[in-house]
Design an enzyme around this catalytic site. Structure first.
Site, PDB file in Angstrom:
ATOM      1  N   GLY A 194       0.786  -1.226   0.000  1.00  0.00           N
ATOM      2  CA  GLY A 194       0.000   0.000   0.000  1.00  0.00           C
ATOM      3  C   GLY A 194       0.814   1.270   0.000  1.00  0.00           C
ATOM      4  O   GLY A 194       0.326   2.314   0.444  1.00  0.00           O
ATOM      5  N   LYS A 195       2.041   1.235  -0.508  1.00  0.00           N
ATOM      6  CA  LYS A 195       2.875   2.452  -0.511  1.00  0.00           C
ATOM      7  C   LYS A 195       2.304   3.508  -1.452  1.00  0.00           C
ATOM      8  O   LYS A 195       2.182   4.680  -1.087  1.00  0.00           O
ATOM      9  CB  LYS A 195       4.308   2.078  -0.927  1.00  0.00           C
ATOM     10  CG  LYS A 195       4.985   1.084   0.017  1.00  0.00           C
ATOM     11  CD  LYS A 195       6.420   0.827  -0.372  1.00  0.00           C
ATOM     12  CE  LYS A 195       6.519   0.065  -1.673  1.00  0.00           C
ATOM     13  NZ  LYS A 195       5.950  -1.288  -1.600  1.00  0.00           N
TER      14      LYS A 195
ATOM     15  N   GLU B 132      -2.149 -37.895   2.401  1.00  0.00           N
ATOM     16  CA  GLU B 132      -2.679 -36.699   3.062  1.00  0.00           C
ATOM     17  C   GLU B 132      -3.276 -37.031   4.420  1.00  0.00           C
ATOM     18  O   GLU B 132      -3.197 -36.220   5.354  1.00  0.00           O
ATOM     19  CB  GLU B 132      -3.733 -36.033   2.174  1.00  0.00           C
ATOM     20  CG  GLU B 132      -3.245 -35.642   0.780  1.00  0.00           C
ATOM     21  CD  GLU B 132      -2.043 -34.717   0.810  1.00  0.00           C
ATOM     22  OE1 GLU B 132      -1.855 -34.015   1.830  1.00  0.00           O
ATOM     23  OE2 GLU B 132      -1.286 -34.703  -0.166  1.00  0.00           O
TER      24      GLU B 132
ATOM     25  N   HIS C 285      -0.477 -36.894   6.915  1.00  0.00           N
ATOM     26  CA  HIS C 285      -0.190 -35.524   7.349  1.00  0.00           C
ATOM     27  C   HIS C 285      -1.195 -35.065   8.400  1.00  0.00           C
ATOM     28  O   HIS C 285      -0.822 -34.486   9.437  1.00  0.00           O
ATOM     29  CB  HIS C 285      -0.261 -34.562   6.154  1.00  0.00           C
ATOM     30  CG  HIS C 285       0.925 -34.617   5.248  1.00  0.00           C
ATOM     31  ND1 HIS C 285       2.207 -34.436   5.693  1.00  0.00           N
ATOM     32  CD2 HIS C 285       1.011 -34.814   3.901  1.00  0.00           C
ATOM     33  CE1 HIS C 285       3.060 -34.519   4.667  1.00  0.00           C
ATOM     34  NE2 HIS C 285       2.343 -34.748   3.570  1.00  0.00           N
TER      35      HIS C 285
END
Length: 641
Positions: free
Chosen positions: A203-204, A421, A424
């Site tokens: 957001g600069k 999975e 995991h």
């Protein structure tokens, strides 16, 4: 303005072409008539061979009875010519008088018309080649800073959220411009420059636009690349012209975006002190803090590469303030989501807090993209408002890619992915220091055939040794599951990504974080891997390298054995979860616990349906250390399982 200038140019060009055509067509008409002496003309009139005469100033166009035309010139001041018209009428010749076609000035103008046309075309193309800079073809060295006027789409500080500290710094600058006496009565001086530093998308530039909307003073904006040209001295000339404009409009703000394009450290790379970029930087340094004061002119610049900037640019007196604009925390993400969700109709089930909690590491631009993707998904489904399901689907798409349901997988491949999975998930739920498991799926996304995602309770700012060890165990649970189910010889290449992530975390523990008692509290990362060139004279012996590799291997082996032990102890739960994934393909955290406990899920409607809780791939993500040379103690960036 630019379009109007182009249209006007083409209109003038068309008029010039038409005039040129008229000139040449007139000349062709003149040349098509044969010339005739004045005496022959008189003789033909006396002989009755002329039917019509056109008098055009000194020029006489004679049309004979045979249809041929001739041109002659009347001698000026001749007595005979005074009675020419009367004599012609007396002979029965039709006389027609024409006004003189063009004056001497018009004739000269038309004679120079081709040259003027060529000059105009040349100026036009020179202006285009120079990018249409201020001043046209003669404005090559003029500044290209644009005065920003946002009558429509005005951005204020109310539109900026999640970066409160940076906003407060800039609000003070705006207040200084509005009421300088408030600060100057105690001897304070207005800052000369502010440098916005932060990762891309934080957001600069949005902050700069908010300053323009709030300040109520002239706001000039320019990019660092606008100063750079192939001709030496042009950039410096543009810097001088930019400050001249700013002084005339003081107090004002000048915003330079991507200042690293012109502010790189001098004497680095190809080129000496006379190259164009360094001359431009020298002029910028002089203008910001030279002999002449720039009262009321504040320079605001933005960059995400502060490390390459010249030290002279960063000293006090030039950029007095360096404002860090980081990625937002969980509270900041919630505020940013609320800002971007103002124009989006939200459903009653949408919880921005949950979305913010499930998007650690997202920048402001990422969150804006997330809201936009959710709105597009809701529109694609024909809904009147955006639901939590749309946000979850959008988040999964942004983090992991779109679902690849068209991918053809055999039953054996699906089964191996499900057990992988499930391993995991079981290990992650069994270890207390791992983040809670939020979702497990065997639907291919991106380059992965399946994944398990965890949801951190809060943003993780640091890592502890026991947390890292348990994270390695969860990461290696996929390979342990394949080995336990099908044996060593039937293990696939599916755990390759898990091995890379576990190795990255283990190397960070040993090389950078001092979490190995054998290697000790020494930073070996840069010397061992050559991440940066700042290690002159520092090397690692062969014995130390051997110890490092032994420690890395020990941490990974311990994690693998921990995962293997948990899967053996909880074999029944692991089997039930793997079969549940084969049936439903996607399970949320609560559904995973029900499947493990053997409870029914309440129908098949849950299959293939995204979860309504918040979470991202960075959750089950294992931290991945990237080459860097800035902060040795910084947290490694996570990568998905």
């Amino acid at each position: 303005m630019g379009n109007a200038r182009n249209i006007a140019f083409w209109v003038v060009l068309l008029i010039l072409v038409m005039a040129l055509f008229q000139l040449f067509s007139g000349n062709q008409t003149t040349m098509s008539s044969r010339s005739l002496t004045y005496s022959d003309f008189i003789e033909r009139v006396e002989a009755g061979q002329v039917s019509k005469v056109v008098l055009d100033g000194e020029r006489v166009v004679v049309i004979g009875k045979d249809g041929n035309s001739y041109v002659t010139i009347r001698p000026p001041g001749d007595v005979v010519t005074d009675n020419l018209s009367r004599d012609l009428i007396a002979k029965g010749v039709q006389v027609q008088a024409e006004p003189q076609a063009q004056s001497g000035f018009v004739s000269v103008l038309l004679s120079f018309l081709p040259f003027l046309l060529l000059i105009g075309v040349w100026i036009y193309f020179m202006n285009r080649m120079q990018g249409g800079g201020r001043g046209g073809a003669m404005g090559f060295g003029k500044s290209r800073a644009k005065l920003l006027t946002e009558k429509q789409g005005r951005v204020t500080f109310d539109d900026v959220a999640g970066i409160d500290e940076a906003k407060e710094e800039l609000e003070e600058i705006v207040e200084f411009l509005r009421n300088p006496q408030k600060f100057s009565r105690l001897g304070g001086k207005i800052p000369k420059g502010a440098l916005l530093v932060g990762p891309p998308g934080t957001g600069k530039t949005l902050l700069a636009r908010a300053i323009a909307g709030e300040a109520g003073v002239p706001f000039f904006t320019i990019s660092g690349s606008d100063f750079v040209e192939m001709f030496v001295g042009v950039g410096a000339s543009r810097v001088r012209d930019m400050f001249e404009q700013a002084k005339k409009n003081a107090p004002c703000i000048v915003f330079i975006d991507e200042i690293d394009a012109v502010g790189r450290a001098r004497g680095v790379g190809i080129g000496g002190g006379n190259d164009e970029r360094e001359q431009t930087l020298n002029q910028l340094l002089v203008e910001m803090d030279g002999f002449e004061a720039n009262e009321g002119v504040i320079i605001i610049a933005a960059t995400n590469r502060k490390d390459v900037l010249d030290p002279a640019l960063l000293r006090p007196g030039r950029f007095d303030r360096q404002i860090h604009v980081p990625n937002p925390d969980i509270k900041g993400r919630e505020k940013i989501l609320s800002v971007h969700a103002r124009k989006v109709p939200l459903g009653p089930d949408v919880d921005l807090r949950t979305i913010a909690r499930g998007s650690p590491g997202f920048s402001g631009a990422d969150l804006m993209n997330l809201v936009n993707e959710a709105a597009l998904m809701a529109a694609r489904a024909g809904r009147r408002f955006v639901t939590m399901v749309d946000f979850e689907s959008a988040k999964d798409k942004v983090m992991m890619g779109a679902e690849r349901r068209s991918m053809v997988l055999t039953q054996d491949q699906k089964e191996m992915t499900a057990y992988h999975e499930a391993g995991h998930a079981i290990v992650g739920m069994s270890l207390p220091k791992c983040d809670p498991v939020y979702k497990a799926t065997i639907i291919p996304r991106g380059g992965a055939l399946g994944m398990v995602m965890s949801l951190p309770e809060m943003d993780r700012l640091n890592w502890h040794r026991d947390q890292c060890k348990q994270r390695i165990a969860m990461t290696m649970a996929g390979k342990a599951a394949e080995v336990l189910k099908w044996g060593e010889d039937s293990v696939s290449n599916g755990p390759s990504g898990d091995i890379q992530q576990a190795s990255a975390l283990a190397r960070a523990m040993v090389l950078r974080w001092g979490m190995s008692d054998v290697v000790g509290n020494v930073d070996y990362a840069e010397a061992a891997d050559g991440y940066t060139g700042n290690t002159a004279g520092f090397s690692v012996s062969a014995e130390t390298k051997r110890l490092i590799e032994q420690e890395v291997k020990r941490l990974i082996d311990e994690g693998y054995e921990t995962a293997r032990r948990i899967l053996i102890e909880k074999n029944e739960e692991w089997e039930r979860l793997a079969k549940g994934l084969l049936e439903y393909e996607t399970l949320t955290g609560d559904e995973i616990r029900k499947v493990i406990a053997g409870e029914p899920l309440g129908g098949d409607d849950n299959a293939d349906t995204p979860a309504s809780g918040g979470g991202t791939a960075s959750v089950a993500a294992i931290p991945k250390t990237k080459p860097r040379s800035k902060k040795p103690g910084a947290e490694p960036e996570p990568a998905p399982l």
